[in-house]
Write an enzyme that holds these catalytic residues in place. Structure first.
Site, PDB file in Angstrom:
ATOM      1  CB  SER A 191     -20.234  14.804 -16.519  1.00 53.40           C
ATOM      2  OG  SER A 191     -19.542  13.878 -17.797  1.00 53.40           O
ATOM      3  CE1 TYR A 219     -21.979  10.715 -13.881  1.00 54.27           C
ATOM      4  CE2 TYR A 219     -21.388  11.182 -16.186  1.00 54.27           C
ATOM      5  CZ  TYR A 219     -21.093  11.169 -14.821  1.00 54.27           C
ATOM      6  OH  TYR A 219     -20.067  11.899 -14.385  1.00 54.27           O
TER       7      TYR A 219
END
Length: 267
Positions: free
Chosen positions: A129, A142
């Site tokens: 990501s 995250y």
């Protein structure tokens, strides 16, 4: 000879788009899900696999190898979102996120490497990501789990050079998928000192996903990487400003960059 591809988390979102794209390009594709019975109408087989259960990883990888005799491309796509003030996220949920986003892909890699060594070829693509390049407010866990996967890929690449096995990261920005529905949200507590800024940030994050890019852009990026003889270490796919934010972090003083992030999230 058609290449054999395994995609974890291939039943929906980015994984499904990648799988369908590769099937159309005549690849032999296997996807995975914790509940494969829900996806019997898929364009490619969906096999049972939970990245948090190593026995299911080994079983499914062995089943594919037994049937096809080889495994050419593995795409570590299965992942989970998590949001909240780091102080208020239960430790169990933090560990759960790392089990899914870091240890899960790591165990998939360990399961497929012996076969790839035996055939003296293979490509492993880790879907990370853009958030993994920076510590984002209320997405810190995250960011950390995806950043860890980015870094371990760098080390793995060097360790695998003797075996003709390639590994790379593809870091997507915000894409229009159902990831928000499966994301763990730390609750907005009435008496939390983070209530207002976390609530505002949560609304902004959901808006980004709702208006995200077409997942087929990721599918095309994966296809291009598969057809690249010597893939780069890192790839980024998404809106220009999302990718440019990584460049800005590299060139700006850290406090200036931090201020830009805070302004973006209205903190």
């Amino acid at each position: 000879m058609s290449k054999v591809v395994l995609i974890t988390g291939g039943s929906s979102g980015i994984g499904k788009s990648i799988g369908e794209f590769l099937v159309d390009k005549k690849f032999i594709v296997y996807g995975t899900s914790r509940n494969p019975e829900k996806y019997k109408g898929s364009k490619f087989p969906i096999l049972p696999l939970d990245v948090k259960a190593n026995t299911t990883i080994i079983s499914t990888v062995n089943a594919i190898i037994e049937k096809e005799g080889r495994l050419d491309v593995v795409i570590n796509n299965a992942g989970a979102g998590i949001t909240g003030p780091i102080e208020e996220i239960p430790e169990e949920e933090i560990k759960n996120n790392f089990e899914t986003n870091f240890f899960g892909p790591l165990n998939v890699i360990k399961a497929v490497l012996p076969q790839m060594r035996n055939q003296n070829s293979g490509l492993i693509i880790n879907i990370t990501s853009i958030a993994g390049y920076m510590g984002l407010p209320y997405r810190g866990v995250y960011s950390a789990s995806k950043g860890a996967l980015e870094l371990i890929t760098e080390a793995f690449r060097m360790e695998l050079k003797d075996f003709n096995i390639e590994m790379t990261n593809i870091a997507p920005g915000d894409f229009a998928t159902n990831i928000a529905a499966g994301r763990y949200h730390a609750p907005l507590l009435k008496d939390s000192p983070y209530k207002k800024p976390y609530g505002n940030t949560l609304d902004l994050m959901n808006t980004h996903v709702d208006h995200g890019s077409d997942p087929n852009l990721m599918a095309k990026a994966v296809y291009d990487v598969i057809n690249t003889p010597k893939p780069k270490v890192h790839y980024k796919v998404g809106e220009f400003m999302q990718k440019f934010s990584i460049v800005l972090k590299r060139i700006l003083p850290s406090k200036v960059y931090e201020k830009l992030l805070m302004n973006h999230y209205k903190l």
